[in-house]
Design a protein around this motif. Sequence first.
Motif, mmCIF file in Angstrom:
data_model
loop_
_atom_site.group_PDB
_atom_site.id
_atom_site.type_symbol
_atom_site.label_atom_id
_atom_site.label_comp_id
_atom_site.label_asym_id
_atom_site.label_seq_id
_atom_site.Cartn_x
_atom_site.Cartn_y
_atom_site.Cartn_z
ATOM 1 N N GLY A 151 -12.854 -5.980 -2.480
ATOM 2 C CA GLY A 151 -12.391 -4.720 -1.916
ATOM 3 C C GLY A 151 -11.096 -4.881 -1.141
ATOM 4 N N GLY A 152 -10.843 -6.126 -0.690
ATOM 5 C CA GLY A 152 -9.571 -6.440 -0.062
ATOM 6 C C GLY A 152 -9.386 -5.844 1.314
ATOM 7 N N PHE A 153 -8.143 -5.899 1.776
ATOM 8 C CA PHE A 153 -7.731 -5.301 3.042
ATOM 9 C C PHE A 153 -6.366 -4.667 2.833
ATOM 10 N N SER A 154 -5.844 -4.015 3.832
ATOM 11 C CA SER A 154 -4.566 -3.320 3.679
ATOM 12 C C SER A 154 -3.439 -4.309 3.400
ATOM 13 N N THR A 155 -2.700 -4.081 2.338
ATOM 14 C CA THR A 155 -1.589 -4.962 1.991
ATOM 15 C C THR A 155 -0.541 -4.991 3.095
ATOM 16 N N THR A 156 -0.189 -3.824 3.611
ATOM 17 C CA THR A 156 0.899 -3.739 4.585
ATOM 18 C C THR A 156 0.380 -3.387 5.977
ATOM 19 N N ASN A 157 1.245 -3.593 6.973
ATOM 20 C CA ASN A 157 0.940 -3.195 8.351
ATOM 21 C C ASN A 157 2.109 -2.403 8.923
ATOM 22 N N LYS A 158 2.064 -2.090 10.211
ATOM 23 C CA LYS A 158 3.057 -1.204 10.820
ATOM 24 C C LYS A 158 4.462 -1.803 10.870
ATOM 25 N N VAL A 161 6.586 2.610 3.069
ATOM 26 C CA VAL A 161 5.651 1.781 2.315
ATOM 27 C C VAL A 161 4.286 1.710 2.976
ATOM 28 N N TYR A 162 4.260 1.655 4.303
ATOM 29 C CA TYR A 162 3.017 1.388 5.036
ATOM 30 C C TYR A 162 1.933 2.415 4.731
ATOM 31 N N ASN A 163 0.749 1.893 4.415
ATOM 32 C CA ASN A 163 -0.410 2.735 4.157
ATOM 33 C C ASN A 163 -1.653 1.914 4.522
ATOM 34 N N PRO A 164 -2.396 2.299 5.570
ATOM 35 C CA PRO A 164 -3.477 1.450 6.096
ATOM 36 C C PRO A 164 -4.794 1.561 5.334
ATOM 37 N N ASP A 165 -4.722 1.539 4.019
ATOM 38 C CA ASP A 165 -5.938 1.590 3.211
ATOM 39 C C ASP A 165 -6.281 0.172 2.752
ATOM 40 N N ASN A 166 -7.481 -0.021 2.246
ATOM 41 C CA ASN A 166 -7.851 -1.306 1.654
ATOM 42 C C ASN A 166 -7.322 -1.379 0.225
ATOM 43 N N ASP A 167 -6.672 -2.489 -0.094
ATOM 44 C CA ASP A 167 -6.093 -2.679 -1.423
ATOM 45 C C ASP A 167 -6.896 -3.744 -2.159
ATOM 46 N N GLY A 168 -7.724 -3.306 -3.085
ATOM 47 C CA GLY A 168 -8.634 -4.196 -3.788
ATOM 48 C C GLY A 168 -7.999 -4.896 -4.974
ATOM 49 N N TYR A 169 -8.824 -5.707 -5.650
ATOM 50 C CA TYR A 169 -8.345 -6.500 -6.782
ATOM 51 C C TYR A 169 -9.528 -6.866 -7.667
ATOM 52 N N ARG A 170 -9.316 -6.824 -8.974
ATOM 53 C CA ARG A 170 -10.319 -7.295 -9.922
ATOM 54 C C ARG A 170 -9.629 -8.033 -11.053
ATOM 55 N N ASN A 171 -10.329 -9.040 -11.586
ATOM 56 C CA ASN A 171 -9.744 -9.868 -12.644
ATOM 57 C C ASN A 171 -10.842 -10.362 -13.574
ATOM 58 N N THR A 172 -10.584 -10.296 -14.872
ATOM 59 C CA THR A 172 -11.478 -10.862 -15.877
ATOM 60 C C THR A 172 -10.664 -11.794 -16.766
ATOM 61 N N THR A 173 -11.119 -13.036 -16.900
ATOM 62 C CA THR A 173 -10.363 -14.043 -17.644
ATOM 63 C C THR A 173 -11.265 -14.760 -18.638
ATOM 64 N N PHE A 174 -10.716 -14.983 -19.834
ATOM 65 C CA PHE A 174 -11.410 -15.732 -20.885
ATOM 66 C C PHE A 174 -10.536 -16.898 -21.323
ATOM 67 N N SER A 207 -6.157 -7.949 -15.162
ATOM 68 C CA SER A 207 -6.414 -7.701 -13.749
ATOM 69 C C SER A 207 -5.892 -6.331 -13.330
ATOM 70 N N LYS A 208 -6.459 -5.842 -12.233
ATOM 71 C CA LYS A 208 -6.002 -4.596 -11.621
ATOM 72 C C LYS A 208 -5.879 -4.851 -10.126
ATOM 73 N N SER A 209 -4.689 -4.635 -9.603
ATOM 74 C CA SER A 209 -4.428 -4.907 -8.197
ATOM 75 C C SER A 209 -3.900 -3.645 -7.521
ATOM 76 N N GLU A 210 -4.559 -3.239 -6.442
ATOM 77 C CA GLU A 210 -4.097 -2.094 -5.672
ATOM 78 C C GLU A 210 -3.045 -2.544 -4.665
ATOM 79 N N TYR A 211 -2.046 -1.717 -4.442
ATOM 80 C CA TYR A 211 -0.970 -2.095 -3.523
ATOM 81 C C TYR A 211 -0.376 -0.846 -2.879
ATOM 82 N N ASP A 212 0.529 -1.055 -1.931
ATOM 83 C CA ASP A 212 1.194 0.053 -1.250
ATOM 84 C C ASP A 212 2.591 0.213 -1.826
#
Length: 628
Positions: free
Chosen positions: A203-210, A216-229, A252-257
């Motif tokens: 679920g991650g944590f916020s990519t950016t801070n104040k 750019v700043y957005n205090p949401d959680n930025d998650g990540y998922r990855n599937t590898t073969f 993979s899918k990565s959330e960011y600000d």
Amino acid sequence: MNQLSVLSLSLLLPTGFVFAQSTTSTTTTLDNNDVIVTATRTAQKVSNALSDVSVITQSDIQNSGSRSVSDLLNKVTGVETFSSGGRGKATNLFLRGTSSEQSIVLVDGVRLFSATTGSAAIQHIPLEQIDRIEVVRGSTSSIYGADAIGGVIQIFTKKPSNTHTQSASIGIGSQNTYEASAGASGKWNKLGYQAMVSHDYTGGFSTTNKDASAYVYNPDNDGYRNTTFTGKLDYEWLKGQTIKASAYIGKSKSEYDAYKFSMAYPPIPADYKQDEEHSKLTQFTVESSNTLIDEHLFSSLKYSKSQDKSKSFESERPDNTGFFNTTTDNVSWILNGKINTINAIFGLDWLRSKVDSSTIYEKDSRDNKAVFIGADWQYKNHLLEGSARYDDNEQFGSARTGRIAYGYKFTPTLSARASYATGFRAPTFNQLYYPGWSNPDLKPEKSHNTEIGLTYHPEKLKIDWVAFRNSIDNLIQYQNNHTVTNNKVKIKGTSLSVAASLSDSVILKANATYQDPIDKNTNQVLNRRSRAFGNIGVDYLPNEDWTLNANVYIKGKGYDSYSDDMTWQTVSVRNAGYATLDLGVRYQMTPSISTSFTVENLFDKGYTNAYGYNTSGQSVFWRISYQN
């Protein structure tokens, strides 16, 4: 923390402190007979290598407590890595003060990189898929060509085993993190096979801070998922004649600000949708490995095709989906011959990089053809290595690089070495052609690397000291006026690594690096590098079932820069030094089942590696694994 604190610690090593990671590293033994292939593209004992190298074995990976390639490499001498905002985010890799674009990352001998950015997306490679990692510090362009100014990191994924084995693991941890993997490996008659799939989610944590730009700043959680073969097949159709095929596929899918066009964040609008980047890494390889003259002449012919694809989805611009796809085709032929104590290599390389993007580039492909030779020789106490390479690049013309190294063994446990090497780096497609941020007249970077080293290796102790100097002409750097220019940088420094077996159950390990990566035009330290950093670690094995470890990572102050929202001028800022403590325990419950528990950043230390980007606080992770 004072920058010199790590260097001061390194001076104490001979009197009682030890740092991880030594010239080669194992968790339960200090054996120096390990073999490395990355330094010269041929197999050689680490004890005979005239390069500054580290080897991370499967045992090291299992007992390290690390949960990502970046975390694992941070424990290696001379390596700094960190992500911009957490797991799965863009990762910076600094090898002896050089940038991500100035070092090569290989996966099973095939280069992993984006032709647009020039860097490798190591953040998407799961540790579960990795069997071994080799790190070579110092210029290796005379063997690998462009971009190996800082060195080479080669990642070996798991390979077919001689008997049928199966494995599985699951894990859970902080920040809503879940991991799972399953695989099988073995041999049927003359056919070897391996297949493994892994899935990670956080679920991650916020990519950016104040401190980040208000746009750019957005205090949401930025998650990540990855599937590898990963999958591998090898078929020995005749003794000494083998056909190999492999595949690596990671999505993979990565959330960011993302950059916003207003300062309305925060608060987050009710209809807000997450900014996301979808990535896909693929690599397909076919190789013919042949023994031409038994014990004397070997041939390897390999073709590989790799792709690095990314697509961004921004909440404010749903109709403006940006994508960057780079494709690399590579053909290499290597002929390796052995005569008595002389080991020689001859090779041909052809590489084509092509860009397909939503951004229009003036040129979207280029070819590089190369020929190289190399040899290493041992006579009594003398060791000698040499290599030379000629590259013909479609855009920049020709480049010649070379390396010469000499070593002398004073005793079976004490040796010295010295080397000189040249290297070069070609500008990326972004640096040459990206609209508004490029310069088509850039010159390739050129480097001159000199180093000396001492290795002392009695039965239960390993000490490796290196001093290096790397001068880089035509360094490619971005300027305040959105242009890219050639500058000059000189990086000099020293590193010390030690491992000591204090008893049958306790191994102390440590490393320390002090470097001076100075831009000769501005006389300032290069961004996001530290002058001093290192590790102090201990492994405790009370019996064959339990492994406990602790590692302290120490990093001196560094500098970064950001663009002021009001003036749009680049501002330099100081990042304070810090230290973190990680703990881990692993228990072998049965011959087939093991469990592990790790705590990262035990004291929840707050720190900054990239200005405006958050770092993880204290986190825990539990895993149970099966292999039979």
